[in-house]
Design an enzyme around this catalytic site. Structure first.
Site, PDB file in Angstrom:
ATOM      1  N   HIS A  55       0.845  -1.206   0.000  1.00 30.52           N
ATOM      2  CA  HIS A  55       0.000   0.000   0.000  1.00 30.52           C
ATOM      3  C   HIS A  55       0.872   1.244   0.000  1.00 30.52           C
ATOM      4  CE1 HIS A  55       0.772  -0.492   4.300  1.00 30.52           C
ATOM      5  NE2 HIS A  55       0.282   0.711   4.547  1.00 30.52           N
ATOM      6  N   HIS A  57       1.479   3.958   1.888  1.00 26.47           N
ATOM      7  CA  HIS A  57       2.003   4.766   3.001  1.00 26.47           C
ATOM      8  C   HIS A  57       3.526   4.919   2.912  1.00 26.47           C
ATOM      9  CE1 HIS A  57      -1.782   4.138   5.702  1.00 26.47           C
ATOM     10  NE2 HIS A  57      -1.883   5.186   4.908  1.00 26.47           N
ATOM     11  N   ASP A  59       5.937   4.821   4.998  1.00 27.86           N
ATOM     12  CA  ASP A  59       6.808   3.848   5.670  1.00 27.86           C
ATOM     13  C   ASP A  59       6.871   2.514   4.910  1.00 27.86           C
ATOM     14  OD1 ASP A  59       4.050   3.543   6.682  1.00 27.86           O
ATOM     15  OD2 ASP A  59       4.868   2.045   8.048  1.00 27.86           O
ATOM     16  N   HIS A  60       6.170   2.426   3.773  1.00 29.13           N
ATOM     17  CA  HIS A  60       6.214   1.218   2.936  1.00 29.13           C
ATOM     18  C   HIS A  60       6.830   1.476   1.561  1.00 29.13           C
ATOM     19  CE1 HIS A  60       3.570  -1.122   5.729  1.00 29.13           C
ATOM     20  NE2 HIS A  60       3.415   0.120   6.157  1.00 29.13           N
ATOM     21  N   HIS A 113      -7.347  -0.614   5.725  1.00 36.43           N
ATOM     22  CA  HIS A 113      -6.274   0.280   6.192  1.00 36.43           C
ATOM     23  C   HIS A 113      -6.090   1.401   5.160  1.00 36.43           C
ATOM     24  CE1 HIS A 113      -2.562   1.444   8.183  1.00 36.43           C
ATOM     25  NE2 HIS A 113      -1.892   1.306   7.056  1.00 36.43           N
ATOM     26  N   ASP A 130      -0.106  -3.807   6.252  1.00 36.44           N
ATOM     27  CA  ASP A 130      -0.730  -3.314   7.487  1.00 36.44           C
ATOM     28  C   ASP A 130      -2.197  -3.741   7.577  1.00 36.44           C
ATOM     29  OD1 ASP A 130       1.682  -2.095   7.989  1.00 36.44           O
ATOM     30  OD2 ASP A 130       0.965  -0.043   7.743  1.00 36.44           O
ATOM     31  N   HIS A 168       4.764  -4.531  10.829  1.00 34.06           N
ATOM     32  CA  HIS A 168       5.120  -3.827  12.069  1.00 34.06           C
ATOM     33  C   HIS A 168       5.269  -4.772  13.262  1.00 34.06           C
ATOM     34  CE1 HIS A 168       4.667   0.344  10.625  1.00 34.06           C
ATOM     35  NE2 HIS A 168       3.730  -0.162   9.825  1.00 34.06           N
TER      36      HIS A 168
HETATM   37 FE    FE Z   1       2.877   0.875   8.048  1.00 32.33          FE
HETATM   38 ZN    ZN Z   2       0.227   1.712   6.539  1.00 32.76          ZN
END
Ligand code: FE
Ligand code: ZN
Length: 256
Positions: A55, A57, A59-60, A113, A130, A168
């Site tokens: 996805h 985001h 942090d990905h 998410h 996530d 995570h």
């Molecule tokens: Fe994440």
């Molecule tokens: Zn995420």
């Protein structure tokens, strides 16, 4: 022979790397940061074959631009999210095969998410980003409880032996919440003990497996009578459907 290795990134992310030990090639999943992955490739003399994205985001996907400067590899990600690096946009039931890799990955759309979130599955590995966490699930940033509930259902339809590679390290915190909701679950208490030992040694609690999640993850246990009652008591309200229980549970966790 393929290994799956976690590379820690940021505070609590893992970049999962599949390593084909016969060819020294690897695939990186959700590289939110470039440096840890690039260092790992150099250190182990591995060639990157592809990047998978679950996805959009940061942090990905945050490391992808830098990684692509030195490694011109295909990037597989969700068609329903606007990710500029994505060379191979994927939708429900697509099969991904990577040149010279002996495995195929099944794609499923798991909105909740985010709206375009996908997972990558190749028996027994599930890369679910996530969507599902060990003893938890992702926050509903874009989707509805109905969407997330049916996304989690798609995961529970996979075999019990499925190894859950989520992104995570939230397990111990998730267990604390789960114990409030499901106080008599002895499997959960045992799992907490197991995870505490791992974290004390700075080891990942992941991958988890689906059988354990079905036994311990309250977000997969919304039809359980005791969990239903705990949620209803907390909300001072009766619920008719398991999606309502799920929605109330997710909202409770958001404030926990
Ligand atoms: Fe994440
Ligand atoms: Zn995420």
């Amino acid at each position: 022979m393929i290994d799956v290795i976690p590379i820690p990134a940021f505070k609590d992310n893992y970049i999962w790397v599949l390593i084909n030990k016969t060819t020294n090639q690897c695939i990186g999943v959700d590289p939110g940061d470039a440096t840890p992955l690039l260092d790992f490739l150099a250190q182990h003399q591995l060639t990157l074959s592809a990047i998978f994205i679950t996805h959009h985001h940061p942090d990905h996907i945050g490391g992808i631009a830098t990684i692509l400067k030195d490694h011109q590899v295909p990037v597989y990600g969700p068609r329903k999210e606007n990710i500029s690096f994505c060379t191979h946009p994927l939708i429900e039931n697509d099969m991904v095969s990577i040149q010279s890799w002996p495995v195929e990955f099944l794609i499923k759309e798991v909105p909740g998410h985010t709206l375009g979130h996908i997972f990558f599955y190749s028996k027994p590995w599930l890369f679910c980003g996530d969507t599902l966490f060990s003893i938890g699930c992702g926050r509903l940033f874009e989707g509805s409880p109905e969407q997330m509930y049916s996304s989690l259902k798609k995961i529970t339809e996979l075999p019990d032996e499925t190894q859950i590679y989520c992104t995570h390290e939230y397990t111990l915190n998730n267990i604390k919440f789960a114990q409030k909701v499901d106080p008599n679950n002895e499997n959960l208490n045992q799992y907490q003990h197991h995870c505490q030992i791992l974290r004390a040694k700075n080891l990942p609690t992941l991958p988890s497996n689906l059988a354990l999640e079905k036994a311990c993850n309250p977000f997969l246990r919304c039809t359980n009578a005791l969990i239903k009652k705990t949620v209803e008591d907390y909300c001072h309200q009766k619920f008719d459907t398991s999606v309502q229980i799920f929605a109330a549970l997710r909202a409770w966790k958001d404030k926990f």
